[in-house]
Design an enzyme around this catalytic site. Sequence first.
Site, PDB file in Angstrom:
ATOM      1  N   CYS A  14      15.524  -1.128 -40.710  1.00  0.00           N
ATOM      2  CA  CYS A  14      14.998  -2.086 -41.682  1.00  0.00           C
ATOM      3  C   CYS A  14      16.177  -2.673 -42.440  1.00  0.00           C
ATOM      4  CB  CYS A  14      14.070  -1.402 -42.676  1.00  0.00           C
ATOM      5  SG  CYS A  14      12.543  -0.790 -41.937  1.00  0.00           S
TER       6      CYS A  14
ATOM      7  N   GLY B  71      14.773  -6.157 -38.564  1.00  0.00           N
ATOM      8  CA  GLY B  71      13.334  -5.926 -38.574  1.00  0.00           C
ATOM      9  C   GLY B  71      12.583  -7.239 -38.506  1.00  0.00           C
TER      10      GLY B  71
ATOM     11  N   ASN C 179      15.078   1.882 -46.301  1.00  0.00           N
ATOM     12  CA  ASN C 179      15.603   1.865 -44.931  1.00  0.00           C
ATOM     13  C   ASN C 179      15.964   3.305 -44.567  1.00  0.00           C
ATOM     14  OD1 ASN C 179      18.745   0.728 -43.444  1.00  0.00           O
ATOM     15  ND2 ASN C 179      16.852   1.300 -42.454  1.00  0.00           N
ATOM     16  N   GLY C 180      15.359   3.808 -43.493  1.00  0.00           N
ATOM     17  CA  GLY C 180      15.646   5.184 -43.080  1.00  0.00           C
ATOM     18  C   GLY C 180      14.364   5.905 -42.729  1.00  0.00           C
TER      19      GLY C 180
ATOM     20  N   TYR D 208      25.234  -0.767 -31.922  1.00  0.00           N
ATOM     21  CA  TYR D 208      24.236  -1.769 -31.554  1.00  0.00           C
ATOM     22  C   TYR D 208      23.608  -2.533 -32.719  1.00  0.00           C
ATOM     23  CZ  TYR D 208      19.629  -3.493 -30.158  1.00  0.00           C
ATOM     24  OH  TYR D 208      18.526  -4.266 -29.982  1.00  0.00           O
TER      25      TYR D 208
END
Length: 478
Positions: free
Chosen positions: A14, A40, A114-115, A256
């Site tokens: 995210c 996202g 985020n996570g 990535y």
Amino acid sequence: MQRSITTDHPKESCGLFGVYDVGTAASSIHRGLFAQQHRGQEGSGIVVSDGEKIRSIKGLGLIDEVFSGESLAQLPGHLGIGHVRYSTTGSDRIQNVQPLVVECVDGIWAVAHNGNLTNARKLRRMYQESGAIFQTSTDSEVLVHLLADPMYRSRPRRVARALHELEGAFSFLLMTKNCVMAARDPMGFRPLSIGRLNGGYVFASETCALAQTGAEYVRDVEPGELVVVDAAGLHSSRFAECPTDRLAQCVFELVYFARPDSRVFGYNAHEIRLQYGMRLAEEHPVDADIVISVPDSGNDAALGYSRGSGIPLDFGFIRNHYVGRTFIMPEQRDRASSVDMKLSVLPETVSGKRVVVVDDSIVRGTTCKRRVACLREAGASEIHVRVSCPPTANPCFYGIDLPTHEELVGAQMSVDEIREFIGADSLGYLSQEGLLSPFNNPEHFCAACFTGNYPSDVSHMKGKEALEASAPELALDP
Ligand code: SF4
């Protein structure tokens, strides 16, 4: 005939963006989220405050689908936070789109995460058993309940105490009507940076978003740090000590996820991928005529392979940038429907050539297999696949949507079996040593999806939709 194929990569995490006193909050956040759309595509939201009132707009879809110029005009204010979502816990329903906005007894809070919290299930069950009602199926909502809990609400350093209860991977942005807060988990899994703009403060998951809003990078939020920005300026405190022996920064961000122009954990993503490609050329040399990349995420490593091997780089695949989010939604059926839409082979480049094709990862292997078949059909005489990370053999429990052991080809087959499965003439993965070789501090990176050495206890973890019905066995008694 031109053949087309798509990609099969790990799915994004995210993205977060927050501002305090930089001018019009909503338009800055909109730009900051736009720069991080790659993190996202399922939903996005912006919450702002003018110091009196908190307003928010959220929706499913890409940022452009959720926000128009008119909608941003409905969000006046000088502070705010925003979020782009890919679901690593919870399904893609509107209730799960963040920032979450809740009204506690002492005011409104907004939360963007985020996570992935590895103790969310336990905390959620604890609150549900004491009567709490959850609005979403995301792990992030447990922080809201901790903040509202009188145990924390009525004591000093409430946010720090609440954060201290959380385990796993988290970068959080929080806000009330007059302050913005930023925090990173003590092991530093996910990135979060601080910038300055127009005398105010900016927070972003990736530094590319700072650059694209004109903000100047200042520093990263430290692992275990809570930063608060309000009318009195920026205050920093710790909610947890960092483990002195190791952090667990996600190496996949550099392999990535991050945009090539971002600095993540102190390293530029493009530079790291270039080094991976050069190392790959050293570890897996081959006689070939051209090097091609699987765009866009394989571009940097392909350039590195070309430089390292002396084999010229060319364009063998053309990416269709107008394939919409339908093709990157998480359901398998959507991925399957996109198979012939996203990448096209250029037969003029590959026909009659010995081709090295560089990709950043192989997850299930089915798309790579199709990619190799398309190159073969287009006339490539040899196909040598090179992957700029080791075999992905383990799921992630820290916020990246990798599939289960059963679906990961790297967990189910040897390298030679994978080569045979995808139909390549040769296959070479970057070694685990090569993966960590660019870093001065390799012990501070998580590489568990390659090694299986998880930096924290994940034995109790379930799939990403485990919170969808977390108490199904309780009988409802009206
Ligand atoms: S398991 Fe892999 S994807 Fe997950 S945090 Fe660790 S390195 Fe990143």
